[in-house]
Design an enzyme around this catalytic site. Structure first.
Site, PDB file in Angstrom:
ATOM      1  N   LYS A  42       0.860  -1.187   0.000  1.00 52.01           N
ATOM      2  CA  LYS A  42       0.000   0.000   0.000  1.00 52.01           C
ATOM      3  C   LYS A  42       0.892   1.231   0.000  1.00 52.01           C
ATOM      4  O   LYS A  42       1.740   1.399   0.876  1.00 52.01           O
ATOM      5  CB  LYS A  42      -0.902  -0.023   1.230  1.00 52.01           C
ATOM      6  CG  LYS A  42      -1.796   1.193   1.343  1.00 52.01           C
ATOM      7  CD  LYS A  42      -2.816   1.030   2.441  1.00 52.01           C
ATOM      8  CE  LYS A  42      -3.652   2.283   2.596  1.00 52.01           C
ATOM      9  NZ  LYS A  42      -4.631   2.156   3.677  1.00 52.01           N
ATOM     10  N   ARG A  67     -10.805   9.784   2.188  1.00 57.39           N
ATOM     11  CA  ARG A  67     -10.635  10.418   3.496  1.00 57.39           C
ATOM     12  C   ARG A  67     -11.773  11.404   3.749  1.00 57.39           C
ATOM     13  O   ARG A  67     -12.192  11.607   4.888  1.00 57.39           O
ATOM     14  CB  ARG A  67      -9.262  11.075   3.591  1.00 57.39           C
ATOM     15  CG  ARG A  67      -8.152  10.027   3.631  1.00 57.39           C
ATOM     16  CD  ARG A  67      -6.761  10.618   3.702  1.00 57.39           C
ATOM     17  NE  ARG A  67      -5.763   9.564   3.487  1.00 57.39           N
ATOM     18  CZ  ARG A  67      -4.490   9.796   3.215  1.00 57.39           C
ATOM     19  NH1 ARG A  67      -4.041  11.033   3.144  1.00 57.39           N
ATOM     20  NH2 ARG A  67      -3.658   8.777   3.030  1.00 57.39           N
ATOM     21  N   LYS A  84       1.342   9.937   5.616  1.00 53.51           N
ATOM     22  CA  LYS A  84       1.452   8.551   6.098  1.00 53.51           C
ATOM     23  C   LYS A  84       2.730   7.874   5.603  1.00 53.51           C
ATOM     24  O   LYS A  84       2.812   6.660   5.514  1.00 53.51           O
ATOM     25  CB  LYS A  84       0.201   7.770   5.675  1.00 53.51           C
ATOM     26  CG  LYS A  84      -1.107   8.353   6.230  1.00 53.51           C
ATOM     27  CD  LYS A  84      -2.302   7.419   6.046  1.00 53.51           C
ATOM     28  CE  LYS A  84      -3.565   8.016   6.689  1.00 53.51           C
ATOM     29  NZ  LYS A  84      -4.733   7.099   6.607  1.00 53.51           N
ATOM     30  N   GLU A 128       7.503  -6.726   0.961  1.00 56.62           N
ATOM     31  CA  GLU A 128       6.297  -6.606   1.787  1.00 56.62           C
ATOM     32  C   GLU A 128       5.360  -7.805   1.555  1.00 56.62           C
ATOM     33  O   GLU A 128       4.823  -8.385   2.490  1.00 56.62           O
ATOM     34  CB  GLU A 128       5.534  -5.309   1.453  1.00 56.62           C
ATOM     35  CG  GLU A 128       6.146  -4.032   2.022  1.00 56.62           C
ATOM     36  CD  GLU A 128       5.897  -3.872   3.531  1.00 56.62           C
ATOM     37  OE1 GLU A 128       5.249  -4.750   4.141  1.00 56.62           O
ATOM     38  OE2 GLU A 128       6.364  -2.866   4.090  1.00 56.62           O
ATOM     39  N   LYS A 180      -2.299  -1.438  -3.805  1.00 60.44           N
ATOM     40  CA  LYS A 180      -3.149  -0.251  -3.703  1.00 60.44           C
ATOM     41  C   LYS A 180      -2.322   1.017  -3.763  1.00 60.44           C
ATOM     42  O   LYS A 180      -1.301   1.066  -3.087  1.00 60.44           O
ATOM     43  CB  LYS A 180      -3.877  -0.341  -2.362  1.00 60.44           C
ATOM     44  CG  LYS A 180      -4.804   0.782  -2.068  1.00 60.44           C
ATOM     45  CD  LYS A 180      -5.409   0.555  -0.725  1.00 60.44           C
ATOM     46  CE  LYS A 180      -6.257   1.762  -0.384  1.00 60.44           C
ATOM     47  NZ  LYS A 180      -6.647   1.769   0.977  1.00 60.44           N
ATOM     48  N   SER A 197     -10.414   5.621  -4.393  1.00 64.96           N
ATOM     49  CA  SER A 197     -11.390   6.702  -4.530  1.00 64.96           C
ATOM     50  C   SER A 197     -10.987   7.761  -5.555  1.00 64.96           C
ATOM     51  O   SER A 197     -11.820   8.205  -6.352  1.00 64.96           O
ATOM     52  CB  SER A 197     -11.617   7.345  -3.169  1.00 64.96           C
ATOM     53  OG  SER A 197     -10.379   7.780  -2.617  1.00 64.96           O
ATOM     54  N   TYR A 219     -15.374   1.146  -6.661  1.00 63.20           N
ATOM     55  CA  TYR A 219     -16.640   1.837  -6.385  1.00 63.20           C
ATOM     56  C   TYR A 219     -17.588   1.739  -7.575  1.00 63.20           C
ATOM     57  O   TYR A 219     -18.732   2.161  -7.487  1.00 63.20           O
ATOM     58  CB  TYR A 219     -16.358   3.302  -6.016  1.00 63.20           C
ATOM     59  CG  TYR A 219     -15.453   3.414  -4.803  1.00 63.20           C
ATOM     60  CD1 TYR A 219     -15.977   3.356  -3.516  1.00 63.20           C
ATOM     61  CD2 TYR A 219     -14.067   3.515  -4.939  1.00 63.20           C
ATOM     62  CE1 TYR A 219     -15.153   3.415  -2.396  1.00 63.20           C
ATOM     63  CE2 TYR A 219     -13.225   3.577  -3.829  1.00 63.20           C
ATOM     64  CZ  TYR A 219     -13.779   3.528  -2.565  1.00 63.20           C
ATOM     65  OH  TYR A 219     -12.954   3.571  -1.473  1.00 63.20           O
TER      66      TYR A 219
END
Ligand code: PBG
Length: 330
Positions: A202, A212, A225, A241, A256, A282, A320
């Site tokens: 990610k 968010r 982040k 990872e 992602k 999103s 979505y």
């Protein structure tokens, strides 16, 4: 690759001359079985609330969840992902609300399981960002995100979601070591059948902006982040990872965001024998949706964008658009 033959006896356009032959030689296929639908839930009653930055996506109050779940079940979408818009009054520095068994996610799981049994799977994020007053996925202390202390809470959050009936636990926090610890805790409590979908690769991405907004953490987030989500310049690190999370017990892994990271999906697919999922996030959704609404691009762009994930090797796609295109695909 050896190419036999040569123009003019070799003409690749021959296989494209009609719809039927194009269908015949089609290499990849997108079906409703490939789709995971994210759903936002919010407190209150009788609400289906639009989200400014995500046209066509809504927040549902728990009593109105059947509006969208009915449609998902009818069109045979295999899995839904539940995300909460948490009232800021319920947020604090520790994200305590994550462990409240009457929080939005828990109530949503209970309702869906009660009403739809096993007709549809439920996936839930494990991370603290919908619940912390600073908007981070982990505990924040003196400007740092604490890894091991956060993992201890994520274990509890996972167990709670499993108890409620969640089928797929999806840690999206990017703390080190959490998959192994969550697997162990789940097994100890007899949740051997609960799957873990790790958001293994990610990236710290600008494409999460509308999400968010949708969960109400946008204006709260202090800083970025980047100390836990990955640097978007890296690809080798993604494989490390993924390898680690597989070793720790992940059943499925996620890459992602989606479209800007097709190279990562492809190399995960080539390097590991595990289902890899893509998250068309999103920001990607809103860009395409706004483009369609403004007639800059047409609706076929949706399928085209999703097919790119299949080409790259994804087994499924969180999108979505899932509910909007499921019937077209069937
Ligand atoms: C939270 C989480 C995020 C998304 C899914 N889970 C946002 C973030 O990490 O800041 C993004 C989904 C999207 O943009 O559609 N850990």
């Amino acid at each position: 690759m050896i190419i036999t033959g040569k123009y003019p006896n070799l003409r690749l356009r021959r296989n494209r001359k009609s719809d039927w032959t194009r269908r015949l030689v089609q290499e990849n296929n997108l079906s409703v079985n490939d789709l995971i639908l994210p759903i936002f839930v919010i407190d209150g009653k009788n609400k289906k609330e639009s989200i400014k930055t995500m046209p066509g996506v809504y927040r549902y109050s728990i009593d109105k969840l059947p509006l969208i779940i009915d449609r998902a079940v009818k069109s045979k979408i295999p899995l839904v992902a539940i995300f909460p818009y948490t009232n800021s009054k319920l947020k604090n520095n520790f994200g305590h609300e994550a462990l409240n068994e009457s929080n939005l996610v828990c109530r949503a799981i209970r309702l869906i399981k009660k009403k739809y049994k096993n007709k549809i799977g439920i996936m839930c994020d494990v991370a603290l960002d919908p619940y912390t007053s600073h908007g981070h996925d982990g505990l924040l202390s003196k400007g740092k995100i604490l890894n091991d202390e956060t993992v201890n809470i994520l274990i509890k959050q996972s167990l709670l979601q499993a108890e409620m009936g969640c089928d797929v636990i999806a840690p999206s926090d990017m703390m080190d070591g959490r998959i192994g610890k969550i697997r162990k805790a789940l097994d100890k409590k007899n949740f051997q059948d609960v799957q873990i979908l790790s958001y293994a690769a990610k990236y710290a991405s600008s494409f999460y902006g509308p999400f968010r907004d949708a969960v109400g953490s946008k204006n709260l987030l202090k800083g970025d982040k980047k100390t836990y989500q990955m640097d978007f310049s890296n690809n080798q690190e993604a494989l490390r990872e993924i390898a680690l999370d597989i070793k720790e017990g992940a059943d499925m892994v996620m890459v992602k965001p989606g479209m800007p990271y097709l190279d990562i999906i492809k190399s995960v697919k080539e390097n590991f024998k595990i289902p890899v999922f893509a998250y068309q996030v999103s920001g990607e959704y809103s860009l395409i949706k706004n483009g369609i609404n403004k007639k800059i691009i047409n609706e076929n762009s949706i399928i085209e964008s999703l097919m790119s994930f299949k080409r790259a090797g994804a087994s499924a796609i969180v999108t979505y658009f899932a509910d909007k295109i499921a019937n077209t695909l069937r």
